[in-house]
Design a protein around this motif. Structure first.
Motif, PDB file in Angstrom:
ATOM      1  N   ASP A   1       0.833  -1.197   0.000  1.00  0.00           N
ATOM      2  CA  ASP A   1       0.000   0.000   0.000  1.00  0.00           C
ATOM      3  C   ASP A   1       0.867   1.246   0.000  1.00  0.00           C
ATOM      4  OD1 ASP A   1       0.932   0.098   2.570  1.00  0.00           O
ATOM      5  OD2 ASP A   1      -1.010  -0.065   3.533  1.00  0.00           O
ATOM      6  N   SER A   2       0.260   2.357  -0.341  1.00  0.00           N
ATOM      7  CA  SER A   2       0.975   3.626  -0.379  1.00  0.00           C
ATOM      8  C   SER A   2      -0.004   4.762  -0.215  1.00  0.00           C
ATOM      9  CB  SER A   2       1.734   3.790  -1.704  1.00  0.00           C
ATOM     10  OG  SER A   2       0.822   4.017  -2.761  1.00  0.00           O
ATOM     11  N   SER A   3       0.500   5.905   0.204  1.00  0.00           N
ATOM     12  CA  SER A   3      -0.287   7.133   0.309  1.00  0.00           C
ATOM     13  C   SER A   3       0.440   8.240  -0.436  1.00  0.00           C
ATOM     14  CB  SER A   3      -0.489   7.547   1.769  1.00  0.00           C
ATOM     15  OG  SER A   3      -1.354   6.654   2.438  1.00  0.00           O
ATOM     16  N   LEU A   4      -0.311   8.980  -1.210  1.00  0.00           N
ATOM     17  CA  LEU A   4       0.220  10.126  -1.945  1.00  0.00           C
ATOM     18  C   LEU A   4      -0.429  11.379  -1.380  1.00  0.00           C
ATOM     19  CD1 LEU A   4       1.859  11.265  -4.368  1.00  0.00           C
ATOM     20  CD2 LEU A   4      -0.199  10.939  -5.761  1.00  0.00           C
ATOM     21  N   TYR A   5       0.391  12.322  -0.911  1.00  0.00           N
ATOM     22  CA  TYR A   5      -0.102  13.574  -0.346  1.00  0.00           C
ATOM     23  C   TYR A   5       0.174  14.696  -1.340  1.00  0.00           C
ATOM     24  CZ  TYR A   5      -0.112  10.789   3.904  1.00  0.00           C
ATOM     25  OH  TYR A   5      -0.343   9.799   4.827  1.00  0.00           O
ATOM     26  N   ILE A   6      -0.850  15.504  -1.613  1.00  0.00           N
ATOM     27  CA  ILE A   6      -0.734  16.546  -2.632  1.00  0.00           C
ATOM     28  C   ILE A   6      -1.195  17.877  -2.046  1.00  0.00           C
ATOM     29  CG2 ILE A   6      -1.448  17.304  -4.934  1.00  0.00           C
ATOM     30  CD1 ILE A   6      -2.086  14.390  -5.581  1.00  0.00           C
TER      31      ILE A   6
ATOM     32  N   GLU B   1       5.600   4.794   0.620  1.00  0.00           N
ATOM     33  CA  GLU B   1       5.361   3.414   0.239  1.00  0.00           C
ATOM     34  C   GLU B   1       5.828   2.467   1.322  1.00  0.00           C
ATOM     35  OE1 GLU B   1       5.922   2.772  -4.289  1.00  0.00           O
ATOM     36  OE2 GLU B   1       7.589   4.021  -3.635  1.00  0.00           O
ATOM     37  N   VAL B   2       5.171   1.320   1.421  1.00  0.00           N
ATOM     38  CA  VAL B   2       5.594   0.282   2.350  1.00  0.00           C
ATOM     39  C   VAL B   2       6.895  -0.342   1.840  1.00  0.00           C
ATOM     40  CG1 VAL B   2       5.016  -1.979   3.325  1.00  0.00           C
ATOM     41  CG2 VAL B   2       3.261  -0.202   3.124  1.00  0.00           C
ATOM     42  N   ASP B   3       7.890  -0.454   2.708  1.00  0.00           N
ATOM     43  CA  ASP B   3       9.175  -1.084   2.362  1.00  0.00           C
ATOM     44  C   ASP B   3       9.843  -0.424   1.163  1.00  0.00           C
ATOM     45  OD1 ASP B   3       8.808  -2.886   4.434  1.00  0.00           O
ATOM     46  OD2 ASP B   3       7.708  -4.274   3.139  1.00  0.00           O
ATOM     47  N   ASN B   4       9.709   0.876   1.045  1.00  0.00           N
ATOM     48  CA  ASN B   4      10.366   1.570  -0.057  1.00  0.00           C
ATOM     49  C   ASN B   4      10.647   2.997   0.393  1.00  0.00           C
ATOM     50  OD1 ASN B   4      11.387   2.241  -2.572  1.00  0.00           O
ATOM     51  ND2 ASN B   4       9.741   1.202  -3.667  1.00  0.00           N
ATOM     52  N   SER B   5      11.595   3.642  -0.263  1.00  0.00           N
ATOM     53  CA  SER B   5      11.930   5.013   0.105  1.00  0.00           C
ATOM     54  C   SER B   5      10.817   5.956  -0.316  1.00  0.00           C
ATOM     55  CB  SER B   5      13.242   5.419  -0.562  1.00  0.00           C
ATOM     56  OG  SER B   5      13.123   5.312  -1.965  1.00  0.00           O
ATOM     57  N   ASN B   6      10.634   7.004   0.464  1.00  0.00           N
ATOM     58  CA  ASN B   6       9.637   8.014   0.135  1.00  0.00           C
ATOM     59  C   ASN B   6      10.160   8.890  -0.992  1.00  0.00           C
ATOM     60  OD1 ASN B   6       8.175   6.953   2.257  1.00  0.00           O
ATOM     61  ND2 ASN B   6       8.973   8.445   3.723  1.00  0.00           N
ATOM     62  N   ARG B   7       9.232   9.514  -1.710  1.00  0.00           N
ATOM     63  CA  ARG B   7       9.613  10.318  -2.866  1.00  0.00           C
ATOM     64  C   ARG B   7       8.889  11.652  -2.833  1.00  0.00           C
ATOM     65  NH1 ARG B   7       8.388   5.124  -5.377  1.00  0.00           N
ATOM     66  NH2 ARG B   7      10.315   4.017  -5.784  1.00  0.00           N
ATOM     67  N   PHE B   8       9.575  12.670  -3.358  1.00  0.00           N
ATOM     68  CA  PHE B   8       8.998  14.008  -3.461  1.00  0.00           C
ATOM     69  C   PHE B   8       8.970  14.412  -4.923  1.00  0.00           C
ATOM     70  CE2 PHE B   8       9.856  18.544  -4.032  1.00  0.00           C
ATOM     71  CZ  PHE B   8       8.734  19.088  -3.413  1.00  0.00           C
ATOM     72  N   GLY B   9       7.926  15.125  -5.316  1.00  0.00           N
ATOM     73  CA  GLY B   9       7.838  15.579  -6.691  1.00  0.00           C
ATOM     74  C   GLY B   9       7.011  16.841  -6.816  1.00  0.00           C
ATOM     75  N   MET B  10       7.027  17.412  -8.006  1.00  0.00           N
ATOM     76  CA  MET B  10       6.233  18.599  -8.318  1.00  0.00           C
ATOM     77  C   MET B  10       5.646  18.434  -9.706  1.00  0.00           C
ATOM     78  SD  MET B  10       8.878  21.556  -7.016  1.00  0.00           S
ATOM     79  CE  MET B  10       7.792  22.853  -7.598  1.00  0.00           C
ATOM     80  N   ALA B  11       4.485  19.057  -9.904  1.00  0.00           N
ATOM     81  CA  ALA B  11       3.863  19.061 -11.230  1.00  0.00           C
ATOM     82  C   ALA B  11       3.246  20.432 -11.454  1.00  0.00           C
ATOM     83  CB  ALA B  11       2.794  17.969 -11.326  1.00  0.00           C
ATOM     84  N   ALA B  12       3.369  20.931 -12.677  1.00  0.00           N
ATOM     85  CA  ALA B  12       2.790  22.229 -13.041  1.00  0.00           C
ATOM     86  C   ALA B  12       2.011  22.082 -14.341  1.00  0.00           C
ATOM     87  CB  ALA B  12       3.883  23.293 -13.191  1.00  0.00           C
ATOM     88  N   ASN B  13       0.956  22.823 -14.452  1.00  0.00           N
ATOM     89  CA  ASN B  13       0.100  22.754 -15.640  1.00  0.00           C
ATOM     90  C   ASN B  13      -0.347  24.165 -16.022  1.00  0.00           C
ATOM     91  OD1 ASN B  13      -1.758  21.748 -17.672  1.00  0.00           O
ATOM     92  ND2 ASN B  13      -3.393  22.137 -16.189  1.00  0.00           N
TER      93      ASN B  13
END
Length: 350
Positions: A306-311, A333-345
């Motif tokens: 499982d995973s959670s994405l916060y926006i 993510e479970v058993d994985n490194s967390n990630r950061f990102g950005m998106a623009a539109n």
């Protein structure tokens, strides 16, 4: 470095004040929008930044799976042309094309409006299976959609739907091939149902509640874009609520899909949920936050993924035809490194 580049572009764009009268936009509407012939155009230019410049596409819960690319890059989003209208004797039509890469047809529907309480449409269109799938890409709160939408369902189906509004109730009952836009028939079908109710508190304040349900008889077809294959008789059930007024807005949806997967040789399930809360800071700017949860459970093996994405997002409308969006993304993510990102539109929608 890339993240400051995106923030700089955003500051420059939002610093441009275009709040004066818009005669050209009004002229476009007068010429190209009528009941019998309505032209709509959507153009999106996107930019993405990912803190992990590696191939995330193989992960079920990667940015790529949510509609974000696995690498930092510039891109084009939805590039749409829509023709629609109501003609003599209450017949309705709609055709929508996307021009990214090779031109493709997304919607091709013809229908008949007996009354507000009962309409019948046939052809290719969205299957009314998620509240987050309903709006077109130019009307979404965030850049992209909730992850469970693409995990559980095809975003277009070919079939028949009866729909209508009865007082504060609304319903959508559908029967589809269940194979997306492939035009492949198996002799078995996807059946869908949505029932909703709207509480009207005032002219500018309402609360919508409802549920979605579906049963897919098709065997050995893909389950969304998870890479899994259903052995048949797959079910989807979900509930949703949506609130909006002059100041605040919010949406919550929970969806569960149960199936037997060829890859598991056992029962499995996908659980998805999201919650959005936002505020209309001004009549031109919205600020919002979203929590997006996705879980894959293979009951034949211990544990779940499982995973959670916060926006955190900002939507700005400098004119009635232009929309600017910035999303800050944090994926756990479970058993994985967390990630950061950005998106623009940056988009034009008419």
């Amino acid at each position: 470095m890339n993240r400051f580049f995106f923030l700089g572009i955003w500051m420059i764009l939002t610093a441009t004040n275009l709040f004066a009268q818009e005669p050209l936009a009004d002229q476009l509407k007068e010429k190209l929008k009528s009941e019998e012939f309505n032209v709509s155009i959507l153009l999106q230019a996107n930019g993405y930044y990912s803190s992990s410049n590696e191939d995330l596409a193989n992960g079920l819960y990667s940015f790529a799976y949510n509609g974000y690319p696995e690498f930092s890059k510039f891109d084009i989003g939805a590039t749409r042309l829509v023709l629609s209208g109501t003609v003599d004797h209450h017949y309705i039509y709609k055709m929508q094309m996307d021009f990214r890469g090779r031109p493709s047809i997304l919607d091709a529907q013809v229908g008949y409006k007996f009354a507000d309480e009962f309409k019948l449409i046939a052809g290719a269109f969205k299957p009314f299976l998620s509240i987050d799938l309903d709006p077109n890409p130019g009307k979404t709160d965030i850049i992209g959609r909730a992850r469970h939408v693409r995990a559980m369902m095809n975003t277009r189906e070919i079939g028949l739907t009866a729909l209508g509004d009865i007082a504060n109730f609304n319903y959508r009952v559908g029967m589809y091939n269940g194979t997306g836009l492939s035009r492949t028939g198996t002799g078995k079908f996807l059946y869908t149902l949505r029932v909703g109710y709207t509480f009207n508190f005032s002219e500018s304040s309402d609360l919508k509640i409802g549920f979605n349900a579906a049963h897919d008889q098709n065997e050995f077809i893909p389950i969304g874009n998870t890479g899994l294959t259903s052995t048949g008789d797959r079910n989807i059930f979900g509930v949703f609520t949506q609130y909006d007024d002059d100041r605040f807005f919010g949406t919550f949806e929970y969806q569960l899909s149960g199936f037997e997967a060829v890859e598991f040789q056992d029962d499995g399930s996908i659980t998805g949920a999201f919650g959005t809360l936002g505020i209309h800071v001004t009549d031109k700017t919205d600020v919002l936050g979203r929590w997006d949860y996705l879980q894959l459970d293979n009951t034949g093996e211990p544990g779940t993924d499982d995973s959670s994405l916060y926006i955190l997002g900002v939507n700005h409308y400098p004119t009635q035809l232009i929309k600017l969006q910035l999303n800050l993304l944090y994926l756990t993510e479970v058993d994985n490194s967390n990630r950061f990102g950005m998106a623009a539109n940056m988009q034009f929608q008419f």
